[in-house]
Design an enzyme around this catalytic site. Structure first.
Site, PDB file in Angstrom:
ATOM      1  CD  GLU A 428      -2.988  -0.982   2.323  1.00  0.00           C
ATOM      2  OE1 GLU A 428      -2.861  -0.063   3.155  1.00  0.00           O
ATOM      3  OE2 GLU A 428      -3.894  -1.828   2.394  1.00  0.00           O
ATOM      4  CD  GLU A 507      -3.393  -5.841   4.220  1.00  0.00           C
ATOM      5  OE1 GLU A 507      -2.174  -5.880   3.961  1.00  0.00           O
ATOM      6  OE2 GLU A 507      -3.936  -4.884   4.769  1.00  0.00           O
TER       7      GLU A 507
END
Length: 780
Positions: A428, A507
């Site tokens: 991220e 994720e």
């Protein structure tokens, strides 16, 4: 593993023989010396602590691995804040004094650190060796030019670890020399550190090619050397050997490559993680001058755009979890026994994959994944150059200077592990990923990975790709595998618009729709749940722990692990949960003991099961049977509560294959102790979990009990941590006592002696106490 009972005399004789044999072997080849014991430690900035003559006698004596941050105390004002779980930060100093044999004066001595948190500086005899800011990376230094050899001549290694610059991370880091340390002694001609790479470019059940590439560093005279390579199976049998004569020039590094064919190999896979060892030996004449042993698995792993992940030509769904590096109550210095217990429970739920979020892990963790049959996504960083909230002073401050060295070192260290099937170079990241500028940063990292290991694909965990436009800009087109966090429908749409893309969920949450995205889309290679275990940090006070795990910090099952068991387990299962408060309010709990019997009359009950049919009973009265929904959703009942026993029976083809029942508990009456493993060896990594459960007179767990439990232990053992899994517990983990949470608490214990029996007792005011014995054994 065998357990041995011997008399003290026999045991002592065996140890002498073992030491003699080991010394005889090492006197010719390399010596690898465990350097964990007897360090001096203190907190705070200490002027002159790096000097050879500094007096450290008043410092605390301890063994590493050691995490001083987990010792606490918790404080809302600690600079680590929500990211670091409100635990202490600062500067810690370590010093170790040692002597060296004069016979080693003409050899090369290096020190290997598996990880120091963080911003470490290392000195030997007052000479600065270097700095490594990234606390997760393993590193080594050459001590040779600065050492003193011979009887009575001392050496001092000094380490300064500084994590005072905060907030340094969005999750708990720990502090200090929190991983293992080794001293390595080699001859001037030797195998280069991390210089051996072993791959299996062609692997099938009939035949495999094992490719061995090794670098030999010669800091001595030129010569002709014999290189011997043996491939050894799990029973110690040599299945293939190679010998060659090699001319190695002085002051050079030689790159050698051999291919060896193994007939009918036992392949490494998730279901049968068969391992081999490859021993590489270097001789000068008949003298062994260096030797290495590398554990490998023979296997063939690949990702396909249309059908996802394949291992040895079998199509698997990677059913993974993300794991942070902390071990709960033990902090960042995690004995391998803690990971064994955790991975065993994850296996029970059907997990077969681990993502190392978001940093390199301890090397022995990867060894365990090799041994237990987990596939691994090996990850480098949580940030590149852009800061993240609650970790503004983290790796982003050093990325430009250190990313290349840290990436290279992780791949060189980890590349021989068969469990690793993919690398990730970011999580991220908030850097601008617009193409081509953003892809340039990605590509330079991918190139470093590929230069050291071109046998595995590279990905990253993309963050809100629809917002960052990486699916439209051309960025994702150039990724080997497109990895995305959450928003599964975006990833599905992206693949269906680009069928040649290989995709994976890097994720994911625990909800049903995200499981169905994996179950129903053949091209989805896998997903990694956030997370496998609750982890320290990333929590708002009074919480200290992020509680999104399948299991809590202490290893207790949670609603999401029970449900995941029904989706991922290969065995028939049924699990009963109910809403804790009346009429569907509150949280899901797995008991039949409400907080208030008088006000609880409408129980919302779910049963998680993979069985074809589930019938629910309350006090032996049937509440009806329900078929398995096509979408794997739970079976639901609204039940008028009655104290007693609720039972679920699962059937396949009309036959009972699984059942579970819960019974209302009475008043707390006694403590019951259980142990996770029955025996312990006296080494740093071996632990057993002692669980204290408060039960009523009939032995039913009292789920609402929160009594203070005090543990006492005989001197044959020691309590290294206590815990209860409660995310707002601020009592710390180092003492002998803790409150129960949902009726249970744990003590993690180690052996303190080489033989005998450990006895642990648990007491609580007003309850009958219990004791449990753990035998100390020799293990090999």
């Amino acid at each position: 593993m065998k357990n041995f009972k011997k008399t003290e005399a026999k045991r002592f004789s065996f140890i002498l023989i073992l030491v003699f044999a080991t010394t005889a072997i090492f006197s010719q080849g390399r010596k690898t010396i465990n350097f964990d014991a007897n360090w001096q430690f203190t907190k705070g900035e200490i002027a002159g602590a790096e000097k050879l003559t500094f007096n450290d006698k008043t410092w605390r004596t301890l063994d590493v691995p050691h995490d001083w941050s987990i010792e606490g105390p918790y404080d809302r004002e600690n600079p680590s804040a929500r990211g670091g779980g409100y635990l202490p930060t600062g500067i810690g100093w370590y010093r170790k004094t040692f002597q060296l044999d004069a016979a080693d004066a003409n050899k090369i001595l290096t020190i290997e650190f598996d990880g120091v948190m963080a911003n470490s500086d290392v000195w030997i005899n007052g000479n600065h060796l270097g700095k490594r800011p990234y606390g997760y990376i393993s590193f080594t230094y050459d001590l040779t030019p600065y050492l003193n050899f011979g009887k009575g001549k001392t050496n001092v290694i000094a380490v300064r670890a500084d994590n005072s610059v905060q907030p340094a991370s969005r999750y708990y880091t720990g502090a200090g020399i929190y991983r293992h340390v080794r001293l390595v002694v080699v001859n001037p001609t030797h195998f280069k550190h991390w210089g051996t790479q072993i791959t299996t470019p062609n692997a099938s059940a009939q035949k495999a090619v094992v490719s061995v590439k090794t670098e030999i560093e010669n800091k001595g005279a030129a010569g002709t050397y014999k290189l011997q390579i043996d491939i050894v199976d799990s029973k110690g049998k040599i299945v293939k050997s190679s010998e060659s004569q090699e001319n190695i020039a002085a002051n050079t590094t030689s790159n050698l490559a051999k291919e060896m064919e193994v007939q009918n190999p036992k392949l490494w896979d998730i279901e049968a993680p068969n391992l081999y060892t490859v021993t590489t030996k270097l001789y000068s004449g008949k003298t062994l001058i260096d030797n290495e042993t590398t554990t490998i698995g023979i296997r063939n792993a690949e990702f396909r755009a249309d059908t996802g992940f394949w291992l040895n030509n079998k199509n698997y769904k990677i059913k993974g979890v993300c794991l942070h590096h902390d071990g709960g109550a033990v902090g960042a210095a995690v004995p391998l026994g803690v990971w064994k217990e955790r991975l065993k429970k994850l296996k029970e739920v059907g997990v077969n994959g681990i993502r190392t979020s978001h940093n390199p892990v301890a090397p022995e963790f990867l060894d365990l994944c090799d041994q237990m049959g987990f596939v691994v996504m090996d990850e480098t960083f949580d940030t590149w150059t852009a800061a993240k909230h609650n970790g503004e002073k983290g790796y982003n401050l050093i990325f430009k200077e250190w990313w290349e060295q840290d990436t290279k070192d992780m791949v060189l260290r980890d590349r021989n592990h068969p469990s690793i099937v993919i690398y990730s170079i970011g999580n991220e990241v908030h850097d601008d990923l617009s193409y081509p500028e953003g892809f340039k940063t990605y590509k330079m990292q991918e190139d470093v990975v590929k230069k050291q290991d071109n046998t595995r694909p590279v990905t990253m965990a993309l963050f809100r790709p629809a917002n960052s436009k990486v699916y439209l800009s051309g960025f994702a087109d150039h990724m080997e595998i497109v990895g995305q966090n959450y928003r599964e429908n975006e990833l599905i749409a992206a693949h269906e618009a680009h069928p040649t893309w290989k995709v994976i969920g890097t994720e994911n949450t625990h909800v049903l729709v995200q499981w169905l995205a994996l179950r129903d889309k053949p091209y989805m290679a896998g997903q990694f749940l956030w997370t496998g275990y609750d982890y320290l940090g990333e929590a708002d006070w009074p919480e200290t722990t992020n509680n999104q795990g399948l299991f809590d910090r202490a290893g207790n099952w949670k609603q999401q692990s029970l449900q995941r068991d029904s989706w991922w387990s290969e065995e028939p299962v049924v699990h009963i949960v109910r809403k804790s408060d009346n009429a569907g309010a509150g949280v899901w709990v797995a008991d039949w003991t409400p907080n208030d019997f008088d006000t609880y009359d409408n129980a919302k009950v779910n049963v998680y099961s993979n069985c074809e049919e589930v019938e629910l009973f309350l006090n032996e009265k049937s509440l009806g049977a329900l078929k398995k929904p096509a979408d794997d959703s739970p079976r639901e009942w609204n039940v008028t509560f009655e104290a007693g026993t609720i039972k679920a029976i699962g059937k396949n083809n009309g036959k009972i294959v699984a059942q579970e029942e819960q019974t209302s508990a009475g008043k707390p009456a006694k403590i019951i102790l259980t142990k996770s493993i029955p025996t312990l060896a006296n080494n740093w990594d071996d632990v057993t979990f002692i669980t204290a459960t408060i039960v009523d007179e009939k032995g039913i767990r009292c789920a609402t009990a929160d009594n203070q439990i005090k543990f006492t232990i005989t001197d044959a053992g020691k309590i290294i941590a206590v815990d209860n899994g409660n995310i707002i517990n601020h009592d710390g983990y180092q003492g002998p006592a803790t409150r129960t949470y949902q009726g249970t608490a744990i003590a993690i214990i180690k052996a303190n002696k080489n033989s005998g029996t450990i006895s642990l007792k648990a007491t609580a005011e007003g309850l009958t106490s219990d004791s449990i014995a753990v035998e100390i054994v020799s293990k090999k």
